[in-house]
Each structure stands twice: as structure tokens, then as C-alpha cells.
Design a protein around this motif. Structure first.
Motif, PDB file in Angstrom:
ATOM      1  N   ALA A  26      24.333  12.930  81.078  1.00 17.28           N
ATOM      2  CA  ALA A  26      23.844  12.816  82.457  1.00 17.28           C
ATOM      3  C   ALA A  26      24.445  13.892  83.349  1.00 17.28           C
ATOM      4  N   ARG A  27      25.723  14.215  83.132  1.00 17.18           N
ATOM      5  CA  ARG A  27      26.359  15.273  83.923  1.00 17.18           C
ATOM      6  C   ARG A  27      25.746  16.633  83.620  1.00 17.18           C
ATOM      7  N   LYS A  28      25.481  16.905  82.343  1.00 14.26           N
ATOM      8  CA  LYS A  28      24.843  18.178  81.976  1.00 14.26           C
ATOM      9  C   LYS A  28      23.467  18.299  82.618  1.00 14.26           C
ATOM     10  N   VAL A  29      22.694  17.217  82.520  1.00 17.79           N
ATOM     11  CA  VAL A  29      21.346  17.230  83.075  1.00 17.79           C
ATOM     12  C   VAL A  29      21.389  17.448  84.579  1.00 17.79           C
ATOM     13  N   ALA A  30      22.275  16.741  85.276  1.00 20.72           N
ATOM     14  CA  ALA A  30      22.387  16.884  86.727  1.00 20.72           C
ATOM     15  C   ALA A  30      22.777  18.313  87.100  1.00 20.72           C
ATOM     16  N   LEU A  31      23.692  18.904  86.339  1.00 27.65           N
ATOM     17  CA  LEU A  31      24.091  20.290  86.589  1.00 27.65           C
ATOM     18  C   LEU A  31      22.913  21.238  86.437  1.00 27.65           C
ATOM     19  N   ALA A  32      22.205  21.123  85.305  1.00 26.89           N
ATOM     20  CA  ALA A  32      21.092  22.035  85.039  1.00 26.89           C
ATOM     21  C   ALA A  32      19.994  21.901  86.088  1.00 26.89           C
ATOM     22  N   VAL A  33      19.677  20.670  86.461  1.00 31.24           N
ATOM     23  CA  VAL A  33      18.650  20.443  87.487  1.00 31.24           C
ATOM     24  C   VAL A  33      19.085  21.033  88.828  1.00 31.24           C
ATOM     25  N   ALA A  34      20.330  20.795  89.216  1.00 36.25           N
ATOM     26  CA  ALA A  34      20.816  21.298  90.507  1.00 36.25           C
ATOM     27  C   ALA A  34      20.796  22.818  90.555  1.00 36.25           C
ATOM     28  N   VAL A  35      21.230  23.470  89.478  1.00 38.74           N
ATOM     29  CA  VAL A  35      21.250  24.939  89.458  1.00 38.74           C
ATOM     30  C   VAL A  35      19.827  25.487  89.526  1.00 38.74           C
ATOM     31  N   ALA A  36      18.913  24.894  88.758  1.00 38.10           N
ATOM     32  CA  ALA A  36      17.525  25.362  88.789  1.00 38.10           C
ATOM     33  C   ALA A  36      16.914  25.184  90.174  1.00 38.10           C
ATOM     34  N   GLU A  37      17.148  24.034  90.785  1.00 39.91           N
ATOM     35  CA  GLU A  37      16.547  23.783  92.096  1.00 39.91           C
ATOM     36  C   GLU A  37      17.183  24.648  93.184  1.00 39.91           C
ATOM     37  N   TYR A  38      18.447  24.948  93.039  1.00 33.09           N
ATOM     38  CA  TYR A  38      19.099  25.852  93.999  1.00 33.09           C
ATOM     39  C   TYR A  38      18.413  27.214  93.996  1.00 33.09           C
ATOM     40  N   HIS A  39      18.145  27.733  92.797  1.00 30.28           N
ATOM     41  CA  HIS A  39      17.552  29.071  92.719  1.00 30.28           C
ATOM     42  C   HIS A  39      16.046  29.066  92.979  1.00 30.28           C
TER      43      HIS A  39
END
Length: 200
Positions: A26-39
Motif C-alpha cells: 500500500a505504501r509503494k502504491v501510494a508513493l507511485a500514485v502521488a509521484v505520477a499525479e504530481y508530475h
């Protein structure tokens, strides 16, 4: 005897030995989603998961973004036969992405715990496909010679980190850190300190 990604393999590594820990994932998924949405500067709408195994990323992704389109590919006949219909998983080897273009470029491309098990020939065949199919950010969880690893060491290729950096940067990816890479399509939009410098 070749490595088999059958039910016993997933039971051993992702259930009995704890590599499938739900909180860690869940932490990995949240990280990947947040980074993608930031950019991307918007919520993600599509995820392409290459080397998806049993599609473990799908459920935590849909908890965060219930409307996103998830598409997974894996070389495991067992995983696709068992979960393919329910989780939208399809059969393909990594090298097939030399030519396989199953969807428009995805907002988030996931290739987790895969690259370090591939021989160099198959890796080099498939990597250009990842660049073509990533429209936002790629989460490419990869372990190297410099890392202390724990888990499945069968067919693990102990390559230096520079081996992967050279190949990914040559395709236009820019390293963001924490296994995240900015797609060639977005590389020009990043500021200097958003991108990790290439070691000398």
C-alpha cells in the motif's frame, strides 16, 4: 530446470515468506500514485503493470482511484489463468514489449521486482516498449549489486545500478528517486532539482 512462476512460487514468496505484505505494498502504491499525479498535475486514469504476477497492485490502486483503468501483463500462465478475467491480466513475456503496444501510454507504468531477473538480451528487447507505453511516471522497482537484498535469489542478476541508469536514460527516462522515473514525454517539464543527477 527453468524457473516456474506457478502457484507454489506465489504461495512461497508472497504469502508464506511475507513479500506480499499488504501494508508495504500500500505504501509503494501510494508513493507511485502521488509521484505520477504530481508530475501530471491531475489524478491518474490508467495503469499498465508489466510483470504484474497475480495483479497485486490492482486492489490498492482501485482503493485510491476507483475509476482508473488497470491492465496487467505477466509471463506466468498460472497467474493469468487464475486471475486474468477478474483482474484484467494478460499473458506476455517482458521481451514481447519490443513490439506489443496494448494500450495508449499509461499515466503510471509499473514494473516492480522484474528487471533484475531478466537476462540482458530480453531486458534490452523490452525496455523500449516501456518508454513508448509510459505517458507519466514509471515505477521500476529494481535491485542491484550495491543493495542488500532479501527474497528470491534464483536467477537474480547482480548488476550495478549504473547498468540500469544507462539504459533507462538512453531511452529518455529521467530518474526521480524511490524507483520512480519520469517518462520521456514529460522529461522536459521537470525542474533541475526534481531529477536525480547521474553519478559521475
Amino acid at each position: 530446470m527453468g524457473k516456474r512462476y506457478d502457484r507454489d512460487y506465489f504461495d512461497t514468496w508472497y504469502r508464506r515468506r511475507g513479500l506480499g505484505d499488504a501494508r508495504r505494498l500500500a505504501r509503494k502504491v501510494a508513493l507511485a500514485v502521488a509521484v505520477a499525479e504530481y508530475h501530471l498535475e491531475r489524478p491518474i486514469r490508467s495503469v499498465l503493470d508489466i510483470g504484474c504476477g497475480e495483479g497485486a497492485w490492482r486492489a490498492p490502486l482501485l482503493r485510491l482511484r476507483p475509476k482508473l483503468r488497470y491492465l496487467g501483463f505477466d509471463g506466468s500462465e498460472y497467474a493469468v489463468a487464475r486471475y486474468g478475467r477478474r483482474r484484467n491480466l494478460h499473458h506476455a513475456r517482458f521481451g514481447d514489449f519490443a513490439h506489443l503496444r496494448p494500450c495508449p501510454p499509461a499515466d503510471l507504468l509499473v514494473c516492480a521486482d522484474v528487471l533484475h531477473y531478466l537476462d540482458a538480451r530480453e531486458l534490452d528487447r523490452g525496455l523500449p516498449g516501456l518508454a513508448a507505453l509510459c505517458g507519466g511516471v514509471a515505477f521500476l522497482e529494481t535491485f542491484t549489486r550495491e543493495d542488500e537484498t532479501e527474497g528470491d535469489e534464483h536467477d537474480f542478476r547482480q548488476r550495478p545500478a549504473a547498468f540500469y541508469r544507462r539504459r533507462l536514460e538512453a531511452l529518455g527516462f529521467a530518474q526521480l528517486g524511490s524507483h520512480c522515473w519520469l517518462s520521456p514525454a514529460l522529461r522536459g517539464t521537470a525542474t533541475a532539482l526534481e531529477i536525480a543527477p547521474t553519478p559521475a
